[in-house]
Design a protein around this motif. Structure first.
Motif, mmCIF file in Angstrom:
data_model
loop_
_atom_site.group_PDB
_atom_site.id
_atom_site.type_symbol
_atom_site.label_atom_id
_atom_site.label_comp_id
_atom_site.label_asym_id
_atom_site.label_seq_id
_atom_site.Cartn_x
_atom_site.Cartn_y
_atom_site.Cartn_z
ATOM 1 N N ARG A 113 -7.311 1.360 -6.464
ATOM 2 C CA ARG A 113 -7.809 2.103 -5.309
ATOM 3 C C ARG A 113 -8.800 1.206 -4.585
ATOM 4 N NH1 ARG A 113 -10.441 5.468 -7.697
ATOM 5 N NH2 ARG A 113 -12.555 4.846 -7.187
ATOM 6 N N ASP B 259 -7.458 3.708 -0.061
ATOM 7 C CA ASP B 259 -6.011 3.472 -0.128
ATOM 8 C C ASP B 259 -5.609 3.021 -1.532
ATOM 9 O OD1 ASP B 259 -5.556 4.143 2.458
ATOM 10 O OD2 ASP B 259 -5.406 2.098 3.227
ATOM 11 N N LYS B 260 -4.385 3.407 -1.933
ATOM 12 C CA LYS B 260 -3.841 2.951 -3.206
ATOM 13 C C LYS B 260 -2.950 1.740 -2.960
ATOM 14 C CE LYS B 260 -3.855 7.501 -5.426
ATOM 15 N NZ LYS B 260 -3.022 8.589 -6.009
ATOM 16 N N LEU B 261 -3.136 0.697 -3.773
ATOM 17 C CA LEU B 261 -2.376 -0.530 -3.605
ATOM 18 C C LEU B 261 -1.761 -0.926 -4.942
ATOM 19 C CD1 LEU B 261 -5.287 -0.890 -1.871
ATOM 20 C CD2 LEU B 261 -4.042 -2.849 -1.034
ATOM 21 N N ARG C 271 -2.174 -1.111 -10.433
ATOM 22 C CA ARG C 271 -2.356 -0.225 -9.274
ATOM 23 C C ARG C 271 -3.847 -0.003 -9.117
ATOM 24 N NH1 ARG C 271 -0.942 4.855 -8.898
ATOM 25 N NH2 ARG C 271 -0.506 5.219 -11.099
ATOM 26 N N TRP D 118 5.851 2.865 -1.143
ATOM 27 C CA TRP D 118 5.091 1.607 -1.104
ATOM 28 C C TRP D 118 5.559 0.794 0.088
ATOM 29 C CZ3 TRP D 118 0.919 1.380 -3.874
ATOM 30 C CH2 TRP D 118 0.836 2.081 -5.083
ATOM 31 N N VAL E 296 0.837 -1.194 0.000
ATOM 32 C CA VAL E 296 0.000 0.000 0.000
ATOM 33 C C VAL E 296 0.884 1.261 0.000
ATOM 34 C CG1 VAL E 296 -0.164 -0.020 2.525
ATOM 35 C CG2 VAL E 296 -1.926 1.134 1.202
ATOM 36 N N TRP E 297 0.353 2.352 -0.617
ATOM 37 C CA TRP E 297 1.083 3.628 -0.671
ATOM 38 C C TRP E 297 0.861 4.372 0.645
ATOM 39 C CZ3 TRP E 297 4.696 5.576 -3.753
ATOM 40 C CH2 TRP E 297 4.958 6.945 -3.715
ATOM 41 N N ARG E 298 1.922 4.499 1.439
ATOM 42 C CA ARG E 298 1.834 5.173 2.741
ATOM 43 C C ARG E 298 3.052 6.080 2.915
ATOM 44 N NH1 ARG E 298 -1.218 1.519 6.206
ATOM 45 N NH2 ARG E 298 -3.268 1.508 5.206
ATOM 46 N N ILE F 87 -5.876 -1.908 5.868
ATOM 47 C CA ILE F 87 -6.260 -1.270 4.603
ATOM 48 C C ILE F 87 -7.615 -0.591 4.760
ATOM 49 C CG2 ILE F 87 -6.663 -1.614 2.132
ATOM 50 C CD1 ILE F 87 -3.797 -2.179 3.068
#
Length: 826
Positions: A381, A324-326, A379, A312, A306-308, A320
């Motif tokens: 959402r 969130d973007k994964l 990618r 990544w 996940v983008w945090r 999650i």
């Protein structure tokens, strides 16, 4: 005497004083209610009542003011026969606020529906524990631990059975060896002596009863004292009677009639070993019945990338959140439901839809958690996480279906309620008859017959017959993309005599396509299509979109566009005046379409919608637009027809189009030009004419018909499974799933009938044999040890027969490849 229960319940739908009066009146007329007071401000009712709560809930629902309800699941230990199930269900249904309680022997669990605020899961667990069966509420994550719990149970049973066998073997050899081999009998007599042999057997058997066999007495004796005997009580009674008789014969033979001082220690020992072995085999087999749902649970990965904080990171799936973007790398499982932001790939969705062909994914497409990504990177959402994902919904539906009770179970429940007491009575009667009418020595013969009756009776098989088949059948169905949302749909579907279909989106693609362009003399087909598509690109009508999609290349600019509702459109393109619409629309504009109308007549007969196109007041072309039939529709309907089912179609489309489609698909009965609410009347008419009706729709505007049919089958999309009005949901748009649903229903019910036939037939035939009915005709008395073996094998047979449903394969007609030939592995 005061009321047994006093509860405050939440009542829905009250909004005035007259509602209060109606609710109070309904409550006071409910069975068992001694007092009722309703409060409009808090929307609650204080109710004092005797007996169960289910009747009160039913009265309120009928009056239009249902009580708010919750549902919980309990894990229950120590259940091993149908008598246990009945006892626990009765205790739950008699407790405060319980509307419905279903106990499942195969899963060792209970599903309880109760009025909100009247009780709690922990209180309900305490009610079950008080009956002698330890229980606790199932936590969300507990189901994933079920494998290790089952493995521990099997390991413990294996150890106990081996210890029991080690203790029983010398007893069996000493006693039966002496009976079968005269030389061995002489050797025992000369070396250790007969009395010493009996004392050794007594010691080993006593250790066996206190140790490995203790479970039968620890549970069976208290159930006898409570006046609610179960299967453990039968074993405890039978083995105790044989043991006590053998102890007297060993240490005080003078108390028994001459010639009757025989010992039966080997029978006690072998009975305990064989029943423990039967429970071990049953536990191993039952462990495989839940394989499908455990496989579903294992699909979701434990972590996701996940983008945090600008990078990544690998994070637990529980952290999650929606939005969130994964990133999903090639070969990884999709962690949660989401929408593709970037990348292209093919995703294997067979574990959700039953379809083996990977589905292409590109930006804006939806992906489902638990599916397997192919060779591309994606990618996404996150759109749904946790309990809201498709996978979580599927698991919930399967659990609900597996925990349900079919109508056929009602007969089993009535019989098993009295089964154990009746068996005890038959055993006592058997002993009395042998003592009065039996040949000498009557006492040991009476003992053998009575013990055999107690041991051979098998309420376990009765209790397992239905739930194991439901578990395996619904689990396998889920793997094939067929979700039985309601357990009784499994029984009701195979009773259907006619299958009614919605047309648009069910039998057809639900998206019109341009099927033909017929230019008038002097006009070019490509030019006509280019101009028509340009004009239709300004319209929002589905038919206009069909024309626009069919045109290649860049479209010219459109001016002076105007829509004429219900007739057509007009515009100017490249300086030319364009009209598109019905022949009536063009005729009213002074354009003769007679020749073109003749040209598209055969398209109209086939169900296509004709459009007419004019350039500068001249009829230039006719266009045929139709909603294509799904590729698999004809094959699926042929399968249903081969199963002896009548086919019907209910649609809001015009009669001409509907009749043309019915002729093409060989559908028996057509009801056309009905509004969504009119479909209910059409269903009622079919029920009058044919009997039980199943309706298949896309679940969008078919809710009334899905609810009105005896069984509603909703076509899902792989991402939309929460179709509340349907009894069955097909996870893919493939109509072959309808035929699969019928086949699964038919095979599962046949399996249940086989199990019930065996369970009841076994007891009906073998209990009289155990009692000695064949003895007067030259037969032998059934050995208690053989009775124990037969009883143990009865349960194993039922579970093993249910496990055959795991091998169900859904094949397409005409010998095509099976849709899903993966076998479940335990």
């Amino acid at each position: 005497m005061g009321a047994a229960h006093k509860s405050q319940i939440k009542v829905e739908g009250m909004n005035c004083a007259s509602c209060v009066t109606r609710v109070e009146s309904a409550l006071r007329g409910a069975p068992g209610v001694t007092d009722a007071t309703v409060n409009l401000a808090t929307e609650t009712a204080q109710v004092s009542y005797d007996g169960g709560f289910a009747g009160i809930a039913e009265v309120l629902a009928h009056a239009g003011y249902p009580t708010t309800s919750n549902q919980t699941r309990l894990k229950i230990e120590g259940m091993n026969c149908a008598s246990c199930v009945g006892r626990i269900e009765n205790a739950l249904r008699d407790s405060t606020g319980v509307i419905e309680a279903n106990v499942n022997l195969a899963t060792g669990s209970a599903t309880v529906t109760y009025a909100q605020g009247t009780t709690s899961p922990s209180d309900l667990a305490a009610v079950v524990t008080a009956t002698g069966y330890p229980a606790h509420p199932i936590q969300t994550a507990e189901a994933t631990r079920d494998d290790s719990t089952k493995a521990n149970e099997i390991h413990a049973l294996t150890r106990i059975t081996l210890v029991a066998a080690a203790l029983a073997l010398p007893v069996f050899v000493l006693e039966m060896g002496s009976h079968l081999i005269p030389a061995f009998h002489h050797w025992v007599h000369v070396t250790i002596g007969t009395q010493a042999s009996h004392v050794i057997q007594f010691g080993l058997t006593s250790i066996l009863m206190i140790g490995p066999g203790r479970v039968f007495y620890a549970k069976g004796v208290p159930s006898l004292l409570r006046g609610a005997p179960d299967m453990n009580a039968l074993v405890a009674l039978g083995t105790s009677a044989a043991y006590i008789f053998s102890v007297i014969a060993t240490f005080a033979p003078q108390l028994l009639p001459q010639g009757t001082a025989n010992v039966y220690f080997e029978a006690v020992a072998v009975i305990i070993v064989l029943i423990l072995l039967g429970r071990l085999l049953e536990a191993r087999a039952k462990g495989r019945t839940g394989a499908a749902i455990r496989k579903l649970m294992s699909l979701q990965p434990s972590t996701a990338r996940v983008w945090r904080d600008g990078s990544w990171q690998d994070a637990p799936i529980s952290s999650i959140k929606a939005g969130d973007k994964l990133t999903i790398r090639p070969g990884e499982r999709v962690p949660v439901d989401g929408a593709v932001l970037d990348g292209t790939s093919y995703v294997d969705e067979s574990m959700i839809t039953g379809e083996p062909v990977p589905v292409g994914k590109a930006p804006d497409d939806q992906v489902v958690g638990g599916t397997m990504n192919g060779t591309g990177a994606l990618r996404i959402r996150a759109t749904h996480v946790g309990a809201d994902t498709v996978l979580a919904q599927v698991i919930r539906m399967v659990e609900q279906a597996q925990g349900a009770k079919l109508p056929i179970q009602a007969l089993v429940d009535r019989i098993t309620h009295y089964f154990v007491p009746v068996v005890i009575a038959v055993a006592i009667l058997t002993v009395l008859v042998w003592l009065i009418l039996g040949p000498a020595p009557a006492l040991p013969l009476a003992l053998v017959a009575g013990v055999s009756v107690l041991i051979i009776a098998c309420p376990c098989a009765m209790g397992l017959a239905t739930p194991t088949s439901i578990m395996v059948g619904t689990g396998r169905a889920a793997e094939l993309g067929v979700l039985f949302r309601k357990g009784d749909a499994l029984q009701n579907l195979q009773r259907a005599r006619v299958v009614a279909f919605d047309k648009t989106g069910t039998l057809t693609q639900g998206r019109p396509e341009l099927s033909d362009v017929i230019p008038a003399a002097g006009f070019d087909r490509a030019q006509v299509l280019r101009l028509a598509a340009a004009v239709e690109s300004q319209s929002e009508h589905p038919i206009a979109h069909a024309v626009t999609r069919a045109a290649p290349g860049t479209l010219p600019q459109v001016t002076k566009f105007s829509s004429h509702t219900g007739q057509g459109v007009s515009a100017e393109v490249e300086g030319r005046s364009i009209l598109i619409g019905s022949d009536r629309f063009l005729s009213e504009s002074g354009i003769d379409c007679a020749k073109l109308a003749d040209a598209v007549e055969h398209h109209a007969q086939a169900g296509a919608t004709p459009l007419f196109f004019a350039i500068d007041k001249q009829a230039a072309a006719a266009l045929a637009v139709s909603d294509p039939i799904k590729p698999e529709t004809k094959a699926a309907l042929d399968q249903l027809r081969d199963q002896g089912l009548k086919l019907a179609m209910i649609t809001g489309d015009n009669s001409k189009t509907a009749d043309a489609l019915a002729r093409k698909l060989n559908i028996n009965h057509v009801t056309a030009e009905v509004l969504p609410e009119g479909k209910q009347e059409a269903i009622a008419e079919l029920q009058k004419q044919y009997g039980v009706v199943a309706f298949v729709g896309d679940g969008i505007n078919d809710a009334p018909a899905l609810a009105a049919a005896n069984t509603g089958i909703a076509i899902g999309t792989g991402t939309d499974v929460a179709i509340e009005t349907a009894d069955i949901v097909l996870m893919s748009g493939d109509l072959g799933g309808v035929a699969r649903a019928f086949e699964i229903s038919r095979r599962t019910m046949r399996n249940i009938r086989q199990n019930l036939g065996w369970a009841f037939g076994y007891n009906v035939v073998l209990i009289p044999v155990a009692a000695g009915i064949l003895y007067p005709f030259g037969g032998h008395l059934l050995s208690p040890a053989l009775a124990a073996g037969a009883m143990a094998l009865s349960s194993v047979f039922v579970v093993s027969n249910a496990l055959r449903l795991r091998r169900m394969r859904a094949t397409l007609p005409d010998g095509e490849t099976p849709l899903n030939t993966q076998e479940v592995t335990s």
